[in-house]
Design an enzyme around this catalytic site. Structure first.
Site, PDB file in Angstrom:
ATOM      1  N   GLN A  51       0.820  -1.215   0.000  1.00 12.44           N
ATOM      2  CA  GLN A  51       0.000   0.000   0.000  1.00 12.44           C
ATOM      3  C   GLN A  51       0.855   1.266   0.000  1.00 12.44           C
ATOM      4  OE1 GLN A  51      -2.570  -1.530   3.443  1.00 12.44           O
ATOM      5  NE2 GLN A  51      -3.991  -0.245   2.293  1.00 12.44           N
ATOM      6  N   HIS A 140      -3.267  -8.416   1.219  1.00 14.29           N
ATOM      7  CA  HIS A 140      -2.570  -7.382   0.432  1.00 14.29           C
ATOM      8  C   HIS A 140      -1.228  -7.895  -0.101  1.00 14.29           C
ATOM      9  CE1 HIS A 140      -4.879  -3.679   0.683  1.00 14.29           C
ATOM     10  NE2 HIS A 140      -5.039  -3.803   1.988  1.00 14.29           N
TER      11      HIS A 140
HETATM   12 NI    NI Z   1      -6.402  -2.744   3.171  1.00 14.01          NI
END
Ligand code: NI
Length: 176
Positions: A51, A140
């Site tokens: 991220q 993720h």
């Molecule tokens: Ni997330």
């Protein structure tokens, strides 16, 4: 401390399988601290390295929601060792999909193996919200978002809205 920019979906960098960390060195520890600051500032309950554009198997989380009694966890190369059959349902959000939420069901109790900040092998048992957050962040690391667990109709609706917001922001930046 440094705040890292968070990648917003849809983005190809959120769909990659991240590589394991080979050496827990000073750069990794700095990344953990920067990720934690970024997560607290956002604010969010968890953050995974992809991220913030680092394709490594690293996540941070803190479900205490209490700035005076913080309880951060740092997981490097996390592996799911056990998962319960009973499920826990939670309305999930994600810092990479701001302002969108959906109910996701995941195993209620898990056990994970991981390396800690000192590069030592550890195990952690988690349940309910912490178990959900850890599984969400572990997803993720394999390029999976919470919207990949919901119906394709709901998913495309959310992604379409995010795409639109991105376009608007790009336009505003270009005009400014
Ligand atoms: Ni997330």
């Amino acid at each position: 401390m440094a705040l890292l920019p968070i990648i917003i979906a849809p983005d190809a960098r959120l769909k990659v399988t991240c590589a394991p960390v080979e050496n827990v060195d000073a750069d990794i520890v700095r990344l953990l601290d920067d990720m934690l600051d970024t997560m607290y500032t956002a604010p969010g309950l968890g953050l995974a390295a992809p991220q913030v554009d680092v394709q490594k198997r690293i996540l941070v989380a803190d479900v205490s929601r209490d700035p005076d009694n913080r309880d951060p966890i740092f997981l490097i190369n996390p592996e799911l060792l056990e998962a319960s059959e009973d499920l826990f349902k939670y309305e999930e959000g994600c810092l990479s999909l701001p302002e969108h939420y959906a109910e996701v069901e995941r195993p209620a109790k898990i056990k994970v193996g991981y390396l800690d900040r000192d590069g030592k092998r550890q195990e952690l048992e988690a349940e309910d919200i912490l178990a959900t957050v850890i599984q969400h962040e572990m997803d993720h690391l394999d390029g999976v978002l919470f919207v990949d667990h919901i119906s394709s109709l709901k998913r495309s609706l959310i992604l379409r809205k995010l795409r639109k917001t991105k376009k608007q922001k790009a336009k505003e930046t270009a005009e400014a």
